[in-house]
Design an enzyme around this catalytic site. Structure first.
Site, PDB file in Angstrom:
ATOM      1  N   LEU A 136       0.834  -1.210   0.000  1.00 54.24           N
ATOM      2  CA  LEU A 136       0.000   0.000   0.000  1.00 54.24           C
ATOM      3  C   LEU A 136       0.862   1.251   0.000  1.00 54.24           C
ATOM      4  CD1 LEU A 136      -2.781  -0.783   2.649  1.00 54.24           C
ATOM      5  CD2 LEU A 136      -3.098  -0.492   0.193  1.00 54.24           C
ATOM      6  N   ALA A 137       1.992   1.190   0.688  1.00 54.21           N
ATOM      7  CA  ALA A 137       2.910   2.324   0.778  1.00 54.21           C
ATOM      8  C   ALA A 137       4.302   1.786   1.039  1.00 54.21           C
ATOM      9  CB  ALA A 137       2.478   3.279   1.897  1.00 54.21           C
ATOM     10  N   ALA A 139       7.889   3.324   2.612  1.00 51.95           N
ATOM     11  CA  ALA A 139       8.618   4.426   3.238  1.00 51.95           C
ATOM     12  C   ALA A 139      10.080   4.024   3.415  1.00 51.95           C
ATOM     13  CB  ALA A 139       7.981   4.787   4.580  1.00 51.95           C
ATOM     14  N   SER A 140      10.855   4.914   4.017  1.00 54.18           N
ATOM     15  CA  SER A 140      12.287   4.665   4.137  1.00 54.18           C
ATOM     16  C   SER A 140      12.607   3.527   5.090  1.00 54.18           C
ATOM     17  CB  SER A 140      12.996   5.940   4.603  1.00 54.18           C
ATOM     18  OG  SER A 140      12.427   6.394   5.816  1.00 54.18           O
ATOM     19  N   ALA A 142      10.004   1.220   6.308  1.00 50.20           N
ATOM     20  CA  ALA A 142       9.031   0.124   6.316  1.00 50.20           C
ATOM     21  C   ALA A 142       8.203   0.127   5.038  1.00 50.20           C
ATOM     22  CB  ALA A 142       8.104   0.251   7.524  1.00 50.20           C
ATOM     23  N   VAL A 144       4.125  -1.247   3.802  1.00 53.13           N
ATOM     24  CA  VAL A 144       2.821  -1.572   4.371  1.00 53.13           C
ATOM     25  C   VAL A 144       2.039  -2.437   3.384  1.00 53.13           C
ATOM     26  CG1 VAL A 144       0.654  -0.643   5.257  1.00 53.13           C
ATOM     27  CG2 VAL A 144       2.803   0.569   5.704  1.00 53.13           C
ATOM     28  N   LYS A 158       2.730  -3.579   8.790  1.00 49.57           N
ATOM     29  CA  LYS A 158       3.844  -2.640   8.646  1.00 49.57           C
ATOM     30  C   LYS A 158       5.125  -3.427   8.883  1.00 49.57           C
ATOM     31  CE  LYS A 158       5.505   1.887  10.205  1.00 49.57           C
ATOM     32  NZ  LYS A 158       5.239   3.042  11.112  1.00 49.57           N
ATOM     33  N   ASP A 293       3.190  14.208  15.289  1.00 49.14           N
ATOM     34  CA  ASP A 293       3.238  14.558  13.867  1.00 49.14           C
ATOM     35  C   ASP A 293       1.848  14.445  13.243  1.00 49.14           C
ATOM     36  OD1 ASP A 293       4.455  15.373  11.550  1.00 49.14           O
ATOM     37  OD2 ASP A 293       5.120  13.366  10.956  1.00 49.14           O
TER      38      ASP A 293
END
Length: 563
Positions: A136-137, A139-140, A142, A144, A158, A293
């Site tokens: 789904l995504a 990132a640096s 992990a 998902v 994750k 955040d």
């Protein structure tokens, strides 16, 4: 210099990469001053210090952001941490660093499968009824994935990127050494506290690498909202979760950035803005444990004007005393009490702050002028983020920095008001905060709170009194044995003594060097076994000693001039 600082050959390749990126984005002078050019030279690389035209036209903040992006995940995370330090960096730098996106090319699922199987204790296809191997995504740190449990519930996995920890640890070692070099050789950057920032960043990044810690943070915040049906925090499935894997409920909602979908589904923007503000204010001012955040990427809007928060890798903590100080500060801003505001800011300053010698009278005058402009202004016309930004600018001008927990809090408030105004242009952050501030101040003075603080003080006094006889006995025994010492340290005298000590050392070396020169001249007139250019052994040794002493003396004077 940098070559010796790096020391371990395992980090040399990464040091070369860092130096190359800095040079490409026009930070060649910094590379030279840090001594990294030598590291590249030892590796046989040829440096070209010219900056490409496309980078030369960028502002320094934009070039720094691009460089951090090219340096990889650790440095992207560093930039995101720096974006929270509104007390250290000017608004244009904060805006630019806030653009850093934590995204990376996806790793093929086959590269993740072995680690995932090890963490689950069985094959992923066995653990879940369905598993979509397309992320789904990404990132640096992990990736998902979406999956379905055997009972029909939808979850997300994750997964920490395989092999990411050694890379992160190598980067952290290099950053630590760079910060030490910057502190020693670049005094103009002292006010940014490079070593303190790197320490804070290392703690934060290692916590983000531990997905179990993120799960515990999510569960803690979820328990705080157990009685709030309008706030959703995804549940963690601990039977599969651990340090490298976090399995949690899937949130099917509208991403916070998609305001068009909010309007299309008929959700109430004003209600969403109020509920989001109430949730963050409750986390910060009542619970003391908050999502640090809360940007649109970590927020989803659900039917019934509900709000879901995800990604609790970055959280902040505020003690009861700190929450009272925050409430007092904001109440002082709104009520025009500049004395309270200035005193709280002076109490907050970092103990290692270069602004420790800040003139309190000047700070009080600037705060008084700042607060005076808001007197009589209705709450709904106040911009809380604007007030905080102006206040932080005063801190920067006075070279004061905030503790890390407060920097996170201010950044969260600024992000929250920006999100609220996107949803509702008339969003009144100050008005929403006022009831929470009042409740925090009242709770601090409540009978229960007073009794709790009184009990702690009484217990501390009792411990002191009960231990007093023993302490006095030890003191008297030490005095009888003649071992009682009283040490008084006067810093100005210590610095003066250090300077005299250095001056005497130089004088001694200078005298010895001069004596060697004279002695060598005498020995040269005596015939001996020639070694070099007709010099005798003793003459050659005396000459070398004089050269070494002279070089040491020059370097010592140069170093003192730098200091």
């Amino acid at each position: 210099m940098f070559w010796q600082a790096v020391g371990a050959a395992r980090d040399l390749s990464r040091a070369q990469d860092i130096a190359g990126v800095l040079i490409r984005y026009g930070f060649g002078d910094m590379v030279r001053r840090l001594g990294m050019a030598d590291a590249l030279g030892k590796a046989g690389k040829v440096l070209h210090w010219q900056v490409p035209d496309e980078f030369a036209r960028l502002e320094p903040a934009a070039r720094a952001r691009r460089a951090l992006e090219d340096l990889g995940p650790t440095f992207v995370k560093l930039g995101q941490i720096l974006a929270t330090r509104v007390d250290l960096f000017a608004p244009e730098w904060i805006d630019e660093l806030s653009k850093l996106q934590d995204a990376a090319p996806a790793v093929p699922f086959e590269a993740v499968r072995a680690q995932l199987t090890e963490d689950l204790g069985e094959a992923p296809e066995t653990a879940f009824a369905e598993l979509n191997t397309e992320p789904l995504a990404a990132a640096s740190l992990a990736q998902v994935y979406r999956a379905t449990l055997h009972d029909g519930r939808e979850v997300v996995l994750k997964v920490r990127r395989p092999g990411i920890r050694p890379t992160v640890e190598a980067d952290l070692r290099l950053l630590t050494r760079l910060a030490e070099i910057i502190d020693a050789d670049m005094p103009e950057l002292h006010r940014y506290h490079p070593q303190a920032v790197v320490r804070e960043f290392a703690v934060s990044l290692r916590r983000e690498l531990d997905f179990a810690a993120e799960g515990r943070s999510a569960e803690r915040i979820r328990s705080h909202f157990a009685d709030h049906a309008d706030i959703v925090i995804p549940a963690i499935h601990w039977q599969w979760s651990g340090e490298r894997l976090n399995v949690q409920d899937y949130i099917a909602g509208i991403p916070g950035r998609n305001l068009a979908a909010v309007d299309a589904t008929g959700l109430d923007r004003r209600q969403l803005a109020r509920r989001g503000a109430e949730a963050v204010l409750k986390m910060t001012l009542e619970d003391g444990f908050f999502h640090a955040d809360p940007h649109p990427g970590n927020v989803f809007y659900l039917p019934g004007n509900r709000i879901a928060f995800i990604d609790f890798g970055m959280v902040g903590r505020l003690s009861e005393a700190r929450r009272y100080e925050v409430a007092s500060l904001m109440h002082g801003l709104v009520s025009g009490d500049s004395e309270t505001v200035a005193n709280i800011l002076l109490d907050w300053r970092d103990s290692e702050d270069l602004g420790a010698d800040t003139d309190p009278a000047r700070l009080h005058n600037e705060i008084d002028t700042f607060v005076d402009q808001y007197k009589g202004v209705p709450l709904k016309r106040l911009s809380l983020s604007g007030m905080l930004a102006d206040l932080v600018a005063i801190l920067r001008d006075n070279r004061l920095t905030l503790p890390a927990d407060l920097a996170l809090l201010i950044k969260a408030f600024i992000s929250l008001e920006g999100m609220g105004r996107q949803l509702d242009p008339d969003f009144d952050m100050a008005g929403e905060a006022a009831p929470y501030l009042e409740r925090t101040m009242i709770a601090h003075q409540s009978p229960a709170a007073l009794a709790r603080r009184g009990w702690r003080a009484a217990r501390g006094a009792a411990d002191l009194l009960t231990g007093l006889p023993q302490d006095l006995s030890q003191l008297l025994r030490a005095a009888k044995r003649g071992k009682l010492r009283v040490e008084v340290e006067v810093l100005p005298l210590k610095h003066f003594g250090d300077r005299i000590d250095r001056a005497v050392s130089r004088l001694t070396v200078g005298i010895v060097t001069a004596a060697l020169i004279i002695g060598t001249s005498i020995v040269m007139t005596v015939a001996g076994d020639g070694l070099l250019a007709g010099l005798s052994t003793y003459a050659l040794l005396g000459f070398l000693g004089a050269v070494i002493g002279g070089v040491w003396l020059l370097l010592s004077i140069r170093r003192s001039n730098k200091e």
